[in-house]
Scaffold this motif. Structure first.
Motif, mmCIF file in Angstrom:
data_model
loop_
_atom_site.group_PDB
_atom_site.id
_atom_site.type_symbol
_atom_site.label_atom_id
_atom_site.label_comp_id
_atom_site.label_asym_id
_atom_site.label_seq_id
_atom_site.Cartn_x
_atom_site.Cartn_y
_atom_site.Cartn_z
ATOM 1 N N VAL A 110 46.196 -88.870 15.553
ATOM 2 C CA VAL A 110 45.535 -88.104 14.491
ATOM 3 C C VAL A 110 45.142 -89.016 13.332
ATOM 4 N N LEU A 111 46.067 -89.880 12.900
ATOM 5 C CA LEU A 111 45.775 -90.763 11.764
ATOM 6 C C LEU A 111 44.642 -91.726 12.099
ATOM 7 N N THR A 112 44.630 -92.210 13.324
ATOM 8 C CA THR A 112 43.547 -93.095 13.749
ATOM 9 C C THR A 112 42.201 -92.385 13.639
ATOM 10 N N SER A 113 42.158 -91.134 14.099
ATOM 11 C CA SER A 113 40.913 -90.353 14.047
ATOM 12 C C SER A 113 40.513 -90.036 12.613
ATOM 13 N N LEU A 114 41.505 -89.663 11.791
ATOM 14 C CA LEU A 114 41.202 -89.353 10.393
ATOM 15 C C LEU A 114 40.640 -90.578 9.672
ATOM 16 N N GLY A 115 41.225 -91.752 9.938
ATOM 17 C CA GLY A 115 40.726 -92.964 9.306
ATOM 18 C C GLY A 115 39.311 -93.295 9.728
ATOM 19 N N ARG A 116 39.025 -93.084 10.998
ATOM 20 C CA ARG A 116 37.695 -93.386 11.533
ATOM 21 C C ARG A 116 36.647 -92.432 10.971
ATOM 22 N N GLU A 117 37.053 -91.186 10.708
ATOM 23 C CA GLU A 117 36.101 -90.153 10.297
ATOM 24 C C GLU A 117 36.224 -89.785 8.828
ATOM 25 N N ASN A 118 36.983 -90.599 8.060
ATOM 26 C CA ASN A 118 37.197 -90.323 6.639
ATOM 27 C C ASN A 118 37.783 -88.922 6.439
ATOM 28 N N GLY A 119 38.717 -88.545 7.320
ATOM 29 C CA GLY A 119 39.312 -87.216 7.264
ATOM 30 C C GLY A 119 40.446 -87.123 6.259
ATOM 31 N N HIS A 120 40.881 -85.891 5.995
ATOM 32 C CA HIS A 120 41.887 -85.618 4.980
ATOM 33 C C HIS A 120 43.201 -85.142 5.617
ATOM 34 N N LEU A 121 44.281 -85.737 5.172
ATOM 35 C CA LEU A 121 45.624 -85.306 5.545
ATOM 36 C C LEU A 121 46.327 -84.788 4.306
ATOM 37 N N VAL A 122 46.863 -83.578 4.381
ATOM 38 C CA VAL A 122 47.709 -83.035 3.310
ATOM 39 C C VAL A 122 49.150 -83.087 3.790
ATOM 40 N N ALA A 174 51.217 -95.021 6.103
ATOM 41 C CA ALA A 174 50.581 -95.282 7.398
ATOM 42 C C ALA A 174 49.167 -94.710 7.437
ATOM 43 N N ALA A 175 49.001 -93.492 6.918
ATOM 44 C CA ALA A 175 47.689 -92.846 6.926
ATOM 45 C C ALA A 175 46.675 -93.635 6.113
ATOM 46 N N ARG A 176 47.098 -94.126 4.951
ATOM 47 C CA ARG A 176 46.181 -94.925 4.132
ATOM 48 C C ARG A 176 45.842 -96.234 4.843
ATOM 49 N N GLY A 177 46.807 -96.758 5.598
ATOM 50 C CA GLY A 177 46.527 -97.968 6.368
ATOM 51 C C GLY A 177 45.432 -97.770 7.391
ATOM 52 N N TYR A 178 45.329 -96.562 7.926
ATOM 53 C CA TYR A 178 44.269 -96.248 8.886
ATOM 54 C C TYR A 178 42.963 -95.848 8.177
ATOM 55 N N GLY A 179 43.042 -95.630 6.856
ATOM 56 C CA GLY A 179 41.852 -95.262 6.100
ATOM 57 C C GLY A 179 41.690 -93.779 5.847
ATOM 58 N N ASP A 222 50.379 -72.961 -4.727
ATOM 59 C CA ASP A 222 50.714 -71.737 -5.450
ATOM 60 C C ASP A 222 50.028 -71.618 -6.802
ATOM 61 N N ASP A 223 49.339 -72.649 -7.249
ATOM 62 C CA ASP A 223 48.550 -72.538 -8.478
ATOM 63 C C ASP A 223 47.087 -72.244 -8.172
ATOM 64 N N GLY A 224 46.798 -71.948 -6.887
ATOM 65 C CA GLY A 224 45.448 -71.571 -6.494
ATOM 66 C C GLY A 224 44.549 -72.717 -6.081
ATOM 67 N N THR A 225 45.037 -73.939 -6.156
ATOM 68 C CA THR A 225 44.212 -75.087 -5.764
ATOM 69 C C THR A 225 44.046 -75.129 -4.251
ATOM 70 N N GLU A 226 42.832 -75.381 -3.819
ATOM 71 C CA GLU A 226 42.534 -75.502 -2.396
ATOM 72 C C GLU A 226 42.235 -76.967 -2.088
ATOM 73 N N HIS A 227 43.088 -77.570 -1.260
ATOM 74 C CA HIS A 227 42.932 -78.976 -0.906
ATOM 75 C C HIS A 227 42.260 -79.075 0.457
ATOM 76 N N PRO A 228 41.108 -79.750 0.530
ATOM 77 C CA PRO A 228 40.476 -79.938 1.846
ATOM 78 C C PRO A 228 41.437 -80.652 2.791
ATOM 79 N N ALA A 229 41.480 -80.225 4.037
ATOM 80 C CA ALA A 229 42.405 -80.836 4.994
ATOM 81 C C ALA A 229 41.887 -80.666 6.411
ATOM 82 N N HIS A 230 42.009 -81.718 7.179
ATOM 83 C CA HIS A 230 41.785 -81.629 8.619
ATOM 84 C C HIS A 230 43.114 -81.507 9.359
#
Length: 420
Positions: free
Chosen positions: A143-155, A169-174, A232-240
């Motif tokens: 998953v991290l490899t794919s997210l790094g390749r596609e500029n994806g978001h991990l929460v 590790a996730a930042r290492g993959y980009g 819980d404060d209503g913020t919506e974080h983009p995530a794959h």
């Protein structure tokens, strides 16, 4: 050659269980040794799952405690992929999921812990992860490899050790990373605000976004896939993808059903054992993440979920099973690697138990040792990018005498001098 006059059964084929089996043979035990695990993989170590194996610096084979052939060579009977579903203390038997019933003379419970689940809508979506097992790490690495390749978001829910190591590790993959944490700093419940902020700054410099003072309340998706994580404060974080890293719970169901005494949740839960790692049943022992032991050094009960506890607790329990005199009084120890920061932590300093934090070295450059004190006595020490000090730090904790905080903060004063 095995002499079947006695049978020792170990439930849990992780590091603690494997090290117990090794120790039984090394100590000359000639009876049957049966090691049971509910995973199909041979016993492995867990730290690489969030460190070297996950970030790609270590190969899969490096995680295993012993080569697969070792167990047959040492007459250790393996039952892999088999959960233990029943423990009959009166008959001294354990029942496996496939119907097999095994008799024991001595039993070791090394059942470990399991990741806590998020109790919010959306956790059934594809892309919601936990990290505890090798299979989890293999999936997450992909998953991290794919997210790094596609500029994806991990929460990541949780800014504890697992959450931060995965973030690194996730930042290492980009990959883009957001960490949601109810406390005001990273590692707040472990290191307190004084040192937790060091790790907050480290990850912020590497592009991790933190959302402190909040919890996830929902994971939204479309067509079964994750789209966002809502706080819980209503913020919506983009995530794959979303990782739940909110701690682990000891796997005590088998022990509880068998009527063994458990430790209070306020004391960390788990199976209550004495200083020899013996449970309330004299023929049953417990070690590793599931064991809550009387620690003679610390003067109270403690359940430790770290690698060193499994590494040392399994052998200690094995010796106790053999009738040796055992007093398990190890100083708790763990380590972490994140980006270019390496650290080792010795001791135990829960929030509210210390009254002072003293540092020697350069905190800004992340080359320092932090000390947690109570009434001048050292409870814990953490060395960050400073090496070969674990032994003197642990000796100071064991010594228990008050130390001069000003001298402790001075790098020119050798740590060993406090023991003279």
């Amino acid at each position: 050659m095995v002499d079947a006059h006695q049978t020792f059964v170990i439930v849990g084929a992780g590091l603690a269980g494997a090290k117990a089996a090794e120790t039984l043979r090394a100590e000359g035990f000639t009876g049957r040794v049966i090691l049971i695990g509910d995973e199909r993989d041979h016993p492995y170590e867990r730290p690489p799952l969030s460190k070297g194996f996950l970030n790609g610096s270590a190969e899969r084979d490096s995680v295993f405690v012993e080569p697969a052939a070792w167990y047959a060579e040492h007459d250790v009977e393996l039952h892999l992929g088999q959960p233990v579903v029943h423990l009959d203390r009166a008959a001294r038997t354990v029942g496996l999921g496939d119907g097999t019933v095994l008799q024991y003379d001595k039993l070791l419970l090394a059942t470990g812990a399991e990741p806590r689940r998020l109790d919010i809508p959306g956790t059934d979506l594809a892309g919601v992860h936990h990290l505890r097992r090798l299979a989890h790490a293999e999936r997450l690495k992909h998953v991290l490899t794919s997210l790094g390749r596609e500029n994806g978001h991990l929460v990541i829910a949780g800014a504890g050790w697992i959450g931060l190591e995965v973030a690194a590790a996730a930042r290492g993959y980009g990959a883009e990373v957001t960490v949601v944490e109810p406390e005001p700093t990273a590692l707040h419940g472990v290191l307190g605000p004084e040192i937790g902020s060091v790790f907050t700054d480290l990850h912020t410099e590497h592009g991790v976004r933190f959302h402190f003072g909040s919890r996830l309340t929902e994971i939204t998706g479309q067509d079964g896939m994750v789209l966002a994580a809502v706080t819980d404060d209503g913020t919506e974080h983009p995530a794959h993808d979303v990782l739940a890293a909110i701690g682990a719970a000891p796997r005590t169901a088998l022990a509880e059903a068998a009527g063994l005494v458990l430790a209070d949740r306020a004391q960390g839960g788990g199976i209550a054992v004495d200083a020899s790692l013996r449970t309330s049943d004299p023929d049953i022992f417990a070690a590793g993440d599931v064991a809550n032991a009387e620690n003679p050094l610390l003067g109270g009960r403690l359940r430790v979920e770290h690698w060193a506890n499994a590494l040392n607790g399994g052998p200690a329990a094995a010796r106790a099973m053999l009738g040796r005199q055992v007093s398990y009084d190890r100083v708790p120890y763990f380590f972490s690697d994140q980006y270019d920061l390496g650290m080792e932590f010795s001791g135990h300093a829960a929030p509210g138990t210390y009254d002072q934090v003293v540092c020697r070295g350069d905190v800004g450059k992340r080359q320092f040792i932090a000390f947690w004190l109570r009434e001048g006595r050292l409870l814990a020490g953490m060395n960050v990018n400073v090496w070969d000090v674990t032994e003197p730090v642990q000796n100071l904790i064991r010594d228990g005498r008050p130390v001069d905080p000003e001298a402790l903060s001075d790098p020119a004063v050798p740590l060993a001098s406090f023991l003279d």
